[in-house]
Design an enzyme around this catalytic site. Structure first.
Site, PDB file in Angstrom:
ATOM      1  CB  CYS A 151      -2.348  -3.182   5.170  1.00 62.03           C
ATOM      2  SG  CYS A 151      -3.956  -2.362   5.030  1.00 62.03           S
ATOM      3  CE  LYS A 206      -3.483  -4.431   1.090  1.00 62.07           C
ATOM      4  NZ  LYS A 206      -4.361  -3.769   2.068  1.00 62.07           N
ATOM      5  CG  ASP A 209      -1.902  -1.157   1.222  1.00 62.34           C
ATOM      6  OD1 ASP A 209      -1.987  -1.871   0.212  1.00 62.34           O
ATOM      7  OD2 ASP A 209      -2.565  -1.363   2.258  1.00 62.34           O
TER       8      ASP A 209
END
Length: 245
Positions: free
Chosen positions: A183, A150, A41
């Site tokens: 995450c 995702k 991310d």
């Protein structure tokens, strides 16, 4: 889950000896051909001023060194033939993938809560195709890199990630990115339950929240779910034989 040793009945030579990566709580032996570098991310949402985390009140002012360290790790991985896998977290522009009030994600996602508090941001945070969703300019995927979208904290949930790994014989996951305590840790934990060996490069990660969140996440990983190492140790371990990192 093992690397294939034959294809159509033909034996494949094992040309890559295992390397020993210095790590806590103990060193970990890994083969480059069974290892992937995972970049979690690294989007404007999480690493840039004006992105979602910044707008939600989280401090992103110290992400610059993390970006530089991730770049260093990516270069070392590519040189060693280790695949680099980028995650991009977010949802369709209508936020159908984010879930409605019947989903805990609707209640706990700080991006969704921020947009409800500030309606002028509706459609901007973590929406696919927007600036917030884009990877930061400094970490543009290179030819041969893999990008996996995702829609939840864990990269294993409703994504192609596990299939991508298994089809390549990958069993070691080296994690970088943001946020360590959300995450990164969520994906590493799920990998642990799927029999993947997870390592975090601590200086290539950044937390969402105060510094103690970073330390708590690293403690959890080191103690219960995986290993903790550094970018320099990763680069040295997987540098071409006979060459400095």
């Amino acid at each position: 889950m093992t690397t294939p040793t034959t294809v159509a009945g033909v034996d494949l030579p094992d040309l890559q000896p295992a390397r020993e990566l210095p790590a806590r709580p103990e060193p970990l032996r890994m083969k480059p051909g069974e290892t992937a570098l995972v970049v979690v991310d690294m989007q404007n949402a999480y690493a840039s001023l004006g992105g979602y985390l910044d707008l939600a009140g989280f401090d992103v002012s110290s992400t610059g060194p993390v970006i530089a360290n991730i770049n260093k790790a990516c270069a070392a991985a590519r040189a060693a033939g280790i695949p680099v896998i980028f995650f991009q977290n977010g949802w369709d522009p209508a936020y159908v993938e984010a879930g409605g009030p019947g989903s805990p994600n609707w209640h706990k996602s700080n991006a969704l809560k921020t947009m409800r508090k500030r309606p002028e941001l509706e459609g901007q945070l973590l929406a696919k195709g927007g600036w917030d969703y884009q990877l930061v300019d400094e970490l543009t995927p290179q030819p041969g890199d893999i990008v996996v979208p995702k829609i939840r904290y864990s990269g294993f949930f409703n994504s192609s990630f596990d299939s991508v790994l298994r089809s390549r014989g990958i069993r070691n996951l080296v994690f970088t990115g943001i946020a360590t305590n959300v995450c990164v840790e969520s994906t590493l934990r799920d990998g642990f339950h799927l029999e993947y060996f997870g390592v975090v490069l601590a200086d290539a990660t950044h937390q969402a929240g105060p510094e103690f969140a970073q330390q708590a996440a690293l403690f959890n990983i080191e103690t219960f779910f995986g290993w903790v190492s550094s970018v320099d140790d990763f680069c040295t371990t997987f540098s071409p034989v006979g060459q400095p990192s």
